[in-house]
Design an enzyme around this catalytic site. Structure first.
Site, short mmCIF file in Angstrom:
data_model
loop_
_atom_site.label_atom_id
_atom_site.label_comp_id
_atom_site.label_asym_id
_atom_site.label_seq_id
_atom_site.Cartn_x
_atom_site.Cartn_y
_atom_site.Cartn_z
N MET A 1 0.85 -1.19 0.00
CA MET A 1 0.00 0.00 0.00
C MET A 1 0.89 1.24 0.00
SD MET A 1 -3.04 -1.16 2.65
CE MET A 1 -1.96 -1.97 3.85
N MET A 2 0.77 2.03 -1.07
CA MET A 2 1.59 3.22 -1.21
C MET A 2 1.37 4.18 -0.03
SD MET A 2 3.48 2.94 -3.87
CE MET A 2 4.05 4.63 -4.10
N CYS B 1 -2.31 -1.42 -9.88
CA CYS B 1 -2.54 -0.06 -9.40
C CYS B 1 -3.16 0.81 -10.49
CB CYS B 1 -1.23 0.57 -8.93
SG CYS B 1 -1.43 2.25 -8.29
N LYS C 1 0.61 -9.12 -9.17
CA LYS C 1 -0.63 -8.66 -8.55
C LYS C 1 -1.42 -7.90 -9.61
CE LYS C 1 -2.50 -6.45 -4.40
NZ LYS C 1 -3.48 -5.51 -4.96
N HIS D 1 -6.82 -8.90 -7.20
CA HIS D 1 -7.76 -7.98 -6.58
C HIS D 1 -9.05 -8.10 -7.39
CE1 HIS D 1 -8.60 -3.70 -4.84
NE2 HIS D 1 -9.68 -4.46 -4.85
N ASN E 1 -7.58 -10.97 -3.12
CA ASN E 1 -7.45 -9.66 -2.49
C ASN E 1 -8.72 -8.85 -2.75
OD1 ASN E 1 -5.80 -6.61 -3.33
ND2 ASN E 1 -6.22 -7.30 -1.27
N GLY E 2 -9.13 -8.08 -1.73
CA GLY E 2 -10.26 -7.16 -1.92
C GLY E 2 -11.43 -7.44 -1.00
N GLY E 3 -11.74 -6.48 -0.13
CA GLY E 3 -12.97 -6.52 0.64
C GLY E 3 -13.01 -7.47 1.83
N ARG F 1 -6.28 -2.58 4.04
CA ARG F 1 -6.48 -1.59 5.09
C ARG F 1 -7.05 -2.16 6.38
NH1 ARG F 1 -5.39 0.44 0.67
NH2 ARG F 1 -4.66 2.58 0.39
#
Length: 353
Positions: free
Chosen positions: A27-28, A109, A148, A194, A234-236, A257
């Site tokens: 994560m940037m 991204c 990714k 993702h 990945n995701g949610g 996150r």
């Protein structure tokens, strides 16, 4: 440079360290070295990723400081951004020498800044180029080389783009199958999906994480189509129950996150997955003293206390006293001359489980 190579850990042994069942997403501006050190305190096995580092920054700029990391961050993967096979190969070699356990190529991204460099999610539109990049990196290192990506790419804005981002047509499926097939043929060691489309030019990075609908079914279809390719979802994902459910389908899950804001989730998953080794001590006092010791070390190297403590705000998420913890941590770290004593002072806060 602090790295696994200097500790005498071979490439083969570093690869053996990888357990893909749970990882934390690159994560940037978030998963810097301080964040990764903090998160490692909650799980010994979770695979951590660097922020995306561009191959050009490493090769042209000689920015070896970008690869520095604490030995305790391991197992740690390096995510690269780029589209030139030769340059990515050079950067991958540098990553291997620096002690990372995996090299990952960013094809997911959607930010305008990344797209302007012709890498990130827009690379999904050139699967042959991505395959060449993977093959070039694999030619120079024995480390796993992974990718990714998203489930597809939508360009532009307006009604047509809005409709496209919410659909997954037969044409979309064929495009994704072709993309994954190229990766598989190039020797990609694992694919992180993702499970949303990426919208280029029409949504902010934040909206790209929320507006395109999640399509776990599409990711699952890729796993069925490529049973010998490890696929990480990945995701949610928010809860341990969701993670365990998806581990029945996929080889691993990647948290973003949620792990950052609620790091105790990593400790919970360690316990549930029966890792076979003692779980880290996540008692409040132990975590604070560990980070105080780390802060002492990094302040001597010229880092600032807020750069470290900004990643610790989620430590007490959901506990009585969490607000006071966050206030004292944030305010204390910003004071002139702040040092590790700011962290040790937090031990006086009356927290309850």
């Amino acid at each position: 440079m602090e790295n696994a190579t200097k500790q005498g850990i071979s490439v083969e042994k570093r690869s053996d360290l990888i357990d893909r069942r749970v990882s934390v997403a690159p994560m940037m501006d978030w998963t810097d070295r301080h964040c990764r050190y903090f998160l490692r305190g909650f799980s010994r096995h979770t695979l951590l990723y660097t922020e995306m580092i561009t191959a050009a920054a490493l090769v042209r700029g000689g920015r070896r400081d970008l690869l520095e990391h604490h030995p305790e961050e391991q197992p740690l993967a390096l995510q690269l951004g780029g589209n030139d096979p030769a340059m990515l190969a050079q950067a991958a070699r540098m990553g291997a020498e620096a002690g990372f356990v995996e090299i990952n190529l960013n094809c997911g991204c959607p930010s305008d800044r990344v797209a302007s460099g012709s890498f990130g999610a827009c690379l999904m539109q050139t699967p042959g180029r991505v395959a060449d990049c993977v093959a070039a990196m694999k030619a120079v290192t024995d480390l796993p080389v992974t990718v990714k990506a998203r489930i597809g790419v939508v360009e532009g804005r307006g009604a047509a783009a809005n409709d496209e981002l919410r659909e997954f047509t037969a044409r979309d499926e064929q495009g994704l199958l072709a993309f994954v097939s190229n990766l598989f043929d190039a020797g990609c060691d694992a694919l992180i999906i993702h499970a949303r489309k990426a919208v280029l030019g029409g949504l902010s990075p934040k909206d790209n994480r929320e507006i395109p609908p999640l399509r776990y079914d599409v990711a699952a279809a890729m796993k069925r189509a490529f049973p010998n390719l490890p696929i990480v979802l990945n995701g949610g994902l928010r809860t341990a129950a969701q993670v365990l459910e998806q581990l029945q389908v996929f080889d691993g899950v990647m948290l973003g996150r949620e792990a950052y804001h609620r790091p105790m989730l990593l400790a919970e998953l360690d316990r549930l997955l029966c890792r076979g080794t003692p779980a880290p001590n996540t008692e409040f006092e132990f975590v604070i003293r560990r980070m105080a010791g780390y802060a002492t070390e990094r302040l001597r190297c010229g880092d600032s206390l807020p750069a470290i403590t900004r990643h610790m705000l989620g430590l007490c998420a959901g506990r009585p006293g969490a607000r006071e913890y966050r206030r004292r941590l944030s305010e204390g770290a910003r004071r002139a001359g702040a040092d590790e004593s700011v962290l040790l002072a937090l031990l006086s806060i009356p927290l309850r489980a």
